[in-house]
Write an enzyme that holds these catalytic residues in place. Structure first.
Site, short mmCIF file in Angstrom:
data_model
loop_
_atom_site.label_atom_id
_atom_site.label_comp_id
_atom_site.label_asym_id
_atom_site.label_seq_id
_atom_site.Cartn_x
_atom_site.Cartn_y
_atom_site.Cartn_z
N HIS A 165 45.12 39.56 33.69
CA HIS A 165 44.25 38.74 33.32
C HIS A 165 44.07 37.79 32.34
O HIS A 165 44.59 38.90 32.09
CB HIS A 165 42.74 39.84 33.63
CG HIS A 165 42.66 40.93 34.96
ND1 HIS A 165 43.23 41.90 34.58
CD2 HIS A 165 42.51 40.07 35.78
CE1 HIS A 165 42.45 42.72 36.21
NE2 HIS A 165 41.88 40.99 36.80
N ASN A 181 42.10 35.83 42.67
CA ASN A 181 40.97 35.83 42.24
C ASN A 181 40.77 35.55 40.88
O ASN A 181 41.99 35.44 40.17
CB ASN A 181 40.88 38.21 41.37
CG ASN A 181 40.40 39.39 42.75
OD1 ASN A 181 40.43 38.84 43.57
ND2 ASN A 181 40.14 39.61 42.08
N ASP A 189 33.85 43.87 41.74
CA ASP A 189 35.41 43.76 40.79
C ASP A 189 35.95 45.33 40.25
O ASP A 189 34.93 45.24 38.92
CB ASP A 189 35.15 42.29 39.99
CG ASP A 189 37.14 42.23 39.94
OD1 ASP A 189 37.88 42.34 40.65
OD2 ASP A 189 36.91 41.02 39.16
N SER A 246 32.15 42.33 38.07
CA SER A 246 32.81 43.60 37.40
C SER A 246 31.69 43.85 37.14
O SER A 246 30.26 43.41 36.95
CB SER A 246 33.30 42.34 36.81
OG SER A 246 32.54 41.62 35.50
N GLU A 248 43.42 50.02 44.65
CA GLU A 248 44.68 49.19 43.38
C GLU A 248 45.77 50.59 42.57
O GLU A 248 45.48 51.76 43.09
CB GLU A 248 44.10 48.71 42.51
CG GLU A 248 45.26 47.94 41.39
CD GLU A 248 44.48 47.38 40.13
OE1 GLU A 248 43.88 46.99 40.56
OE2 GLU A 248 45.45 47.36 38.74
N GLY A 300 44.86 34.70 38.63
CA GLY A 300 44.50 34.23 39.58
C GLY A 300 44.76 33.25 37.97
O GLY A 300 45.17 31.93 38.37
P1 13P Z 1 41.46 36.06 35.46
O1 13P Z 1 40.66 35.81 34.35
O2 13P Z 1 42.98 36.34 34.47
O3 13P Z 1 41.33 34.35 36.31
O4 13P Z 1 42.08 37.33 36.38
C1 13P Z 1 40.51 37.43 37.27
C2 13P Z 1 40.99 39.29 38.16
O5 13P Z 1 41.37 39.02 39.13
C3 13P Z 1 39.34 39.34 38.18
O6 13P Z 1 39.90 40.81 38.93
#
Ligand code: 13P
Length: 287
Positions: free
Chosen positions: A177, A229, A84, A49, A135, A209
């Site tokens: 997220h 992710n 990301d 990120s 996105e 995820g």
């Molecule tokens: P999480 O932190 O909920 O697993 O999401 C990760 C994500 O989507 C990163 O772009």
């Protein structure tokens, strides 16, 4: 082997499995993920990120570390180094730093602006042989201070962005997220099916995820998700293992204060979490 995510996405879509994107924060995180991918012979995507990039002193440092580590650990499975939720400027910085893949997240812009910026960046990525994720429909929850409401993407907008020639498309389907709230209604498979219907053979990306039940993950993969992710779950595993080590007073015994010892339980916990996810996503042995 640092590669673009193109080939791994095509193979995942055809083979009906998903490649995990695991976000990295430091050397331990990166090493844990790379070693697990190699052990399991799984392709992998390292997500960075903008906040994590800044924390690690910049994208140049990240790219240099990942490339050197990949080589010195003798990693032979395909590894993509991926930005990301990148900003427009962040994408250019990562291209310059040597990333093999970028994500442009223009979901907070009016659609026309998202389209214009995505068009330009797809062209840039294409010319350099990099993979690019765009996105549509923001992902819920908070990441690096950006708060999304988790709206479902519009299938027609997904088609317009997919037709630009993006490598993979992140589309909101009620995913969030971070941890899911107790009253979360679950993924909208209706939206996912409608998007799939419009975009055809476009690998779809499931963000957020962490905490999605296994059966929903499997159904999402069967409906065209080829990249998933995971970030928060690795952080929680690391935190839990580190807390246990300190609460058991192990840092006070012998040389237990040595950072290599202190960080080891967390490192092993990340490895175990990544293994669990690769098995669930079906990417084991697919390198
Ligand atoms: P999480 O932190 O909920 O697993 O999401 C990760 C994500 O989507 C990163 O772009």
């Amino acid at each position: 082997m640092l590669v673009s995510a193109k080939e791994m996405m095509t193979k995942a879509l055809a083979g009906k499995y998903a490649v995990g994107q695991f976000n990295i924060n430091n050397l331990e995180w990166t090493k844990a993920i790379l070693l697990t991918a190699q052990e399991l012979q799984s392709p992998v995507i390292l997500g960075v990120s903008e906040g994590a990039g800044k924390y690690m002193t910049g994208f140049k440092t990240v790219a240099a570390m990942v490339k050197a580590m990949d080589e010195e650990l003798g990693i032979t499975v395909p590894v993509a180094l991926h930005l990301d939720h990148g900003t427009y400027e962040g994408c250019y910085k990562c291209v310059k730093a040597g990333f093999s893949s970028i994500m442009f997240d223009g979901s907070h812009y009016p659609f026309e602006e998202n389209l214009a910026k995505s068009t330009e960046l797809v062209h840039v990525a294409d010319q350099l042989g990099l993979s690019i994720e765009c996105e549509v429909g923001s992902i819920g929850g908070e990441e690096d201070g950006v708060v999304g409401m988790g709206e479902c993407a519009d299938p027609d907008e997904c088609k317009t962005i997919a037709d630009l020639g993006v490598t993979m498309l992140a589309a909101g389907i009620g995913n969030i997220h971070g941890k899911y709230p107790a009253n979360w209604p679950g993924l909208s498979f209706e939206t996912l099916a409608a998007i799939k219907e419009k975009v055809g053979d476009m690998p779809l990306v499931l963000h957020g995820g962490t905490g999605i039940p296994d059966d929903m993950i499997k159904k999402a993969i069967s409906l065209g998700v080829a990249k998933i992710n995971v970030n928060t779950e690795c952080q929680l595993s690391f935190q839990e293992a580190t807390r246990k080590y300190i609460e058991e007073g192990k840092d006070l015994q012998g040389k237990g204060f040595d950072p290599r010892k202190l960080l080891n339980p967390g490192f092993e916990a990340i490895k175990a979490k990544v293994k669990e996810k690769m098995e669930l996503f079906g990417s084991v042995g697919k390198a």
